[in-house]
Design an enzyme around this catalytic site. Structure first.
Site, mmCIF file in Angstrom:
data_model
loop_
_atom_site.group_PDB
_atom_site.id
_atom_site.type_symbol
_atom_site.label_atom_id
_atom_site.label_comp_id
_atom_site.label_asym_id
_atom_site.label_seq_id
_atom_site.Cartn_x
_atom_site.Cartn_y
_atom_site.Cartn_z
ATOM 1 N N ASP A 91 0.846 -1.199 0.000
ATOM 2 C CA ASP A 91 0.000 0.000 0.000
ATOM 3 C C ASP A 91 0.882 1.251 0.000
ATOM 4 O O ASP A 91 2.102 1.157 0.143
ATOM 5 C CB ASP A 91 -0.957 -0.019 1.219
ATOM 6 C CG ASP A 91 -0.242 0.050 2.562
ATOM 7 O OD1 ASP A 91 -0.486 -0.814 3.425
ATOM 8 O OD2 ASP A 91 0.598 0.971 2.754
ATOM 9 N N HIS A 106 8.369 -5.762 -1.257
ATOM 10 C CA HIS A 106 7.508 -6.641 -2.062
ATOM 11 C C HIS A 106 6.692 -5.897 -3.097
ATOM 12 O O HIS A 106 5.661 -6.381 -3.552
ATOM 13 C CB HIS A 106 6.594 -7.464 -1.129
ATOM 14 C CG HIS A 106 7.374 -8.398 -0.263
ATOM 15 N ND1 HIS A 106 6.932 -8.834 0.962
ATOM 16 C CD2 HIS A 106 8.593 -8.946 -0.442
ATOM 17 C CE1 HIS A 106 7.847 -9.627 1.492
ATOM 18 N NE2 HIS A 106 8.866 -9.711 0.665
ATOM 19 N N THR A 173 4.319 -7.168 11.821
ATOM 20 C CA THR A 173 4.630 -8.248 10.885
ATOM 21 C C THR A 173 4.843 -9.547 11.653
ATOM 22 O O THR A 173 5.493 -9.570 12.688
ATOM 23 C CB THR A 173 5.875 -7.952 10.016
ATOM 24 O OG1 THR A 173 6.187 -9.119 9.241
ATOM 25 C CG2 THR A 173 7.090 -7.538 10.839
ATOM 26 N N SER A 174 4.306 -10.620 11.094
ATOM 27 C CA SER A 174 4.449 -11.929 11.742
ATOM 28 C C SER A 174 5.829 -12.516 11.456
ATOM 29 O O SER A 174 6.178 -13.570 11.967
ATOM 30 C CB SER A 174 3.375 -12.888 11.212
ATOM 31 O OG SER A 174 3.553 -13.032 9.799
#
Ligand code: BV8
Length: 233
Positions: A91, A106, A173-174
């Site tokens: 985004d 990414h 973030t995981s």
């Protein structure tokens, strides 16, 4: 005295309070779509329309959301610190919050790339990409997004940035996806890590981090206020 360098690694969690779905929370993106049906090169060659539609929906959603207090606090951090944002998000909320040094590991929803040449990239904006929208090399424009199984061109630059960090701030973030998650091991010995995430992060690769178990929009303004008052982390 040189400004301290804070490197901020963000994931879908920082955009959650803006209304964008995360990947792993219960109604996250993965449930609505099988990620391997929409976020791999195989998916794109198998069903271009489905993949273009998936990203058109997410691109259109950007016109309905705005940066939240977490994004804005990170911009404020620049008042007294050198700030590098390394985000896994596609985004444009960090841009719209006014952060000045942003690295999209990414890719970006508002850009497109040639299907034939990933280095041929253009700004697209928020409107849909349809079959027949062609790059100058004649190939179909595709989202400028790194799919699973595709290399992450910015990873070595991001690692170098992490090596110069005086502090690493990990938000939302995981740390489940590599090589992005491996960046937390690129910081120099003795550099501290702060994590802002309401989740447990039980299998996160970061040990000994100061973990603020709160949401980005609630934790970041007060954390950054404290750092700015002190003039140091
Ligand atoms: C590569 C763009 C090699 C797309 C993304 C087995 C099979 C196949 C592949 C692999 C495999 N094992 C490992 C791999 C490699 C694979 C990988 O890691 N897979 C994972 C699933 C195991 N990686 C790749 O394929 C990468 N490429 O390895 O290439 C190569 C090398 C050379 C040549 C050829 C090939 C590329 C990966 C990039 C994929 N693209 N995004 C799109 O967006 O559509 S990944 C996507 O998911 C995100 O970008 C992000 O990176 C990732 C994880 O998402 P998060 O951001 O962490 O979000 P998540 O929902 O997981 O977590 C949210 C967190 O926020 C939680 O902790 C939650 O508690 C917290 N939270 C929630 N609310 C809040 C909050 N925090 C704060 N405030 C809140 N309010």
């Amino acid at each position: 005295m040189a400004k301290q360098h804070i490197v901020v690694l963000t994931g879908a969690g920082i955009s959650a309070e803006s209304g964008l779905k995360t990947f792993r929370d219960n109604d996250g993106l993965w449930e609505n779509y099988n990620v391997y049906e929409v976020a791999t090169p195989e998916a794109y060659s198998k069903d271009r329309e489905l993949v273009l539609r998936f990203y058109n929906q997410r691109r259109a959603q950007l016109t309905e959301v705005k940066p939240n207090a977490g994004h804005l606090a990170l911009q404020k951090l620049e008042d007294k610190f050198k700030v590098s944002i390394i985000t896994q998000n596609i985004d444009d909320l960090h841009e719209r919050a006014g952060s000045s040094d942003i690295h999209h590991l990414h890719g970006e929803l508002v850009k497109v790339q040639s299907t034939r040449n990933p280095n041929l990239v253009e700004h697209w904006g928020y409107h849909p990409v349809e079959i027949g929208d062609k790059a100058p090399d004649g190939s179909q424009w595709r989202p400028h997004v790194v799919w699973f199984g595709e290399p992450v061109p910015g990873i070595s630059k991001a690692a170098k940035i992490c090596q110069t960090a005086d502090h690493l701030l990990v938000v939302g973030t995981s740390l489940a996806v590599y090589p992005a998650a491996g960046l937390v091991h690129e910081i120099a010995p003795g550099v501290n890590v702060t994590v802002v995430d309401p989740g447990e992060m039980e299998d996160s690769p970061i040990r000994g981090a100061n973990h603020i178990r709160k949401s980005a929009a609630s934790a970041l303004p007060e954390l950054i206020e404290k750092w700015l008052d002190r003039g140091m982390v």
